[in-house]
Motif scaffolding. Structure first.
Motif, short mmCIF file in Angstrom:
data_model
loop_
_atom_site.label_atom_id
_atom_site.label_comp_id
_atom_site.label_asym_id
_atom_site.label_seq_id
_atom_site.Cartn_x
_atom_site.Cartn_y
_atom_site.Cartn_z
N CYS A 41 1.42 3.14 -4.95
CA CYS A 41 1.78 4.27 -5.12
C CYS A 41 0.25 4.90 -4.50
CB CYS A 41 2.46 4.27 -6.51
SG CYS A 41 2.45 6.51 -6.76
N GLU A 42 -0.35 4.13 -4.90
CA GLU A 42 -1.65 4.28 -5.48
C GLU A 42 -2.04 4.45 -3.30
OE1 GLU A 42 -4.33 5.88 -6.75
OE2 GLU A 42 -2.57 5.80 -8.67
N VAL A 43 -1.62 3.22 -3.11
CA VAL A 43 -2.11 3.42 -1.32
C VAL A 43 -1.53 4.10 -0.68
CG1 VAL A 43 -2.30 1.30 0.13
CG2 VAL A 43 -3.28 0.49 -1.51
N GLU A 44 -0.10 4.27 -1.09
CA GLU A 44 0.72 5.77 -0.32
C GLU A 44 -0.29 7.06 -0.10
OE1 GLU A 44 2.72 5.69 2.34
OE2 GLU A 44 4.74 3.72 1.14
N GLU A 45 -0.68 7.08 -2.20
CA GLU A 45 -1.29 8.23 -1.79
C GLU A 45 -2.51 8.79 -0.73
OE1 GLU A 45 0.04 8.96 -5.93
OE2 GLU A 45 -1.62 8.59 -5.61
N VAL A 46 -3.46 7.18 -0.68
CA VAL A 46 -4.72 7.74 -0.05
C VAL A 46 -3.78 7.50 1.78
CG1 VAL A 46 -6.63 5.97 0.84
CG2 VAL A 46 -6.00 6.79 -1.52
N CYS A 47 -3.17 6.66 1.62
CA CYS A 47 -2.66 7.06 3.38
C CYS A 47 -2.11 8.38 3.80
CB CYS A 47 -1.42 5.71 3.46
SG CYS A 47 -1.06 5.31 4.96
N VAL A 48 -1.39 8.94 3.03
CA VAL A 48 -0.38 10.21 3.26
C VAL A 48 -1.74 11.15 3.55
CG1 VAL A 48 0.77 12.57 2.45
CG2 VAL A 48 1.58 9.44 2.11
N LEU A 49 -2.43 11.10 2.44
CA LEU A 49 -3.87 11.95 2.56
C LEU A 49 -4.91 11.51 4.02
CD1 LEU A 49 -5.28 12.25 -1.11
CD2 LEU A 49 -3.85 13.59 0.18
N THR A 50 -4.93 10.76 4.46
CA THR A 50 -5.38 9.52 6.07
C THR A 50 -4.80 10.48 6.64
OG1 THR A 50 -6.74 8.17 4.72
CG2 THR A 50 -6.36 8.30 7.05
N LEU A 100 7.19 14.46 10.46
CA LEU A 100 7.61 12.91 10.62
C LEU A 100 6.63 11.68 10.97
CD1 LEU A 100 10.63 14.34 13.10
CD2 LEU A 100 10.82 13.49 11.01
N PRO A 101 5.69 11.92 11.25
CA PRO A 101 4.30 10.82 11.49
C PRO A 101 4.01 10.40 10.41
CG PRO A 101 3.52 13.01 12.68
CD PRO A 101 5.38 13.44 12.31
N ILE A 102 3.74 11.80 9.08
CA ILE A 102 3.24 11.28 7.66
C ILE A 102 4.29 10.18 7.15
CG2 ILE A 102 2.81 12.83 6.28
CD1 ILE A 102 2.06 14.59 7.06
N VAL A 103 6.11 10.76 7.38
CA VAL A 103 6.60 9.63 7.18
C VAL A 103 6.57 8.32 7.45
CG1 VAL A 103 9.24 9.39 6.19
CG2 VAL A 103 8.15 11.60 5.71
N ALA A 104 6.49 8.72 8.38
CA ALA A 104 6.95 7.33 8.95
C ALA A 104 4.89 6.04 8.77
CB ALA A 104 6.61 7.59 10.73
N GLY A 105 3.78 6.75 8.85
CA GLY A 105 3.15 6.53 8.48
C GLY A 105 3.03 5.45 6.81
N ALA A 106 3.68 6.56 6.01
CA ALA A 106 3.84 5.83 4.17
C ALA A 106 4.86 4.47 4.29
CB ALA A 106 4.12 7.02 3.89
N VAL A 107 5.94 4.77 5.50
CA VAL A 107 7.22 3.70 5.38
C VAL A 107 6.17 2.38 6.18
CG1 VAL A 107 9.55 3.28 7.06
CG2 VAL A 107 9.14 5.36 5.54
N LEU A 108 5.89 2.60 6.90
CA LEU A 108 4.92 1.38 7.97
C LEU A 108 4.02 0.72 6.58
CD1 LEU A 108 4.48 -0.17 10.43
CD2 LEU A 108 2.71 1.10 10.62
N MET A 109 3.45 1.53 6.08
CA MET A 109 2.23 1.74 4.89
C MET A 109 3.27 0.42 3.42
SD MET A 109 -0.30 0.62 3.65
CE MET A 109 -1.52 1.53 4.11
N ALA A 110 4.10 0.99 3.48
CA ALA A 110 5.19 0.32 2.81
C ALA A 110 6.08 -0.79 3.11
CB ALA A 110 6.20 1.32 1.94
N LEU A 111 6.15 -1.17 4.46
CA LEU A 111 6.39 -2.39 4.52
C LEU A 111 5.72 -3.33 4.66
CD1 LEU A 111 8.56 -1.00 7.48
CD2 LEU A 111 9.30 -2.07 5.27
N LEU A 112 3.73 -3.29 5.51
CA LEU A 112 3.44 -3.18 5.69
C LEU A 112 2.71 -4.52 4.27
CD1 LEU A 112 1.20 -2.00 7.92
CD2 LEU A 112 2.22 -4.28 8.32
#
Length: 248
Positions: free
Chosen positions: A228-237, A195-207
């Motif tokens: 897509c590239e930024v999201e992958e980095v965000c999720v791994l982070t 859930l926090p991983i998805v929440a972070g990905a959604v926030l990154m997409a919105l920003l």
């Protein structure tokens, strides 16, 4: 079949084409993008597992990163470079879009590529051992979910571009179904920590998309690839941070 269309579009995997693809069939395939991400991630997890038995974690990270680029044909990296050149090198909307159409690699694009690849390599080397395979599956899933969110929720920045092409046929229900699949895979891979991983990905997409829309009036194929590239980095982070906190 929409799933095969999505595989052909997003990867270099040799999928046989039974008949010529129509624009509508390709655009309607976006609902399968997270599943293609899962397929890509499963292959990367297998590569990581195989190389991990032969060398160090750093060697495995390098090989996985090369496989990641090879399987996608650098599709999203190209969009990242063009987006960085356009958004950072242009002084107004028209100039930014013009720079993004230019196939030549500029300084900002080169720096963006270097930064993303360096971050991915470092993050791959620091993934918790117990989470490595699951992380490699989930990052491409959420990265490709973000493509759908961009195409469905934001206007195309120009007529005739990839964003406009997909927007003609993409539906809100595609985003809903893709979101259900992405969330289910997140929970399957990480339980409630998904859930926090998805929440972070959604926030990154919105920003990211909000900033892009302010800069050029909408999204393009290049900005979708960059996201897509930024999201992958965000999720791994996020996964590395959670793992560092002893949550695995």
């Amino acid at each position: 079949m929409g799933f095969l269309e999505a595989i052909r579009f997003l990867t270099v995997l040799p999928v046989r084409r039974e008949q010529a693809s129509s624009e509508r069939a390709l655009a309607r395939s976006i609902v399968y993008f997270p599943l293609v991400g899962a397929l890509l991630g499963a292959i990367l997890a297998l590569v990581d597992w195989g190389v991990g038995h032969l060398g160090s974690t750093q060697v495995a990270a390098a090989v996985v990163l090369l496989a990641w680029m090879g399987l996608t044909g650098g599709l999203h990296l190209d969009g990242l470079a063009d987006t960085a050149d356009g958004l950072l090198g242009g002084c107004d909307r028209g100039r930014r879009l013009a720079i993004m159409r230019d196939s030549r690699l500029g300084t900002f694009g080169a720096l963006a590529l270097f930064a993303v690849l360096l971050l991915k390599f470092s993050l791959l080397g620091h993934l918790p051992l117990a989470w490595r395979g699951r992380s490699l599956i989930l990052a491409p899933v959420l990265g490709r979910w973000a493509l759908i969110q961009s195409l469905v929720c934001y206007p195309p920045a120009r007529e005739g571009g990839l964003g406009h092409f997909f927007r003609q046929y993409a539906r809100v229900t595609d985003l809903v179904w893709a979101s259900v699949v992405a969330l289910a895979l997140s929970l399957l891979c990480f339980g409630l920590w998904g859930l926090p991983i998805v929440a972070g990905a959604v926030l990154m997409a919105l920003l990211f998309n909000s900033q892009v829309t302010r800069s050029i009036g909408g999204v393009t194929g290049d900005t979708c690839g960059a996201l897509c590239e930024v999201e992958e980095v965000c999720v791994l982070t996020i996964i590395v941070v959670l793992g560092g906190g002893g949550l695995h």
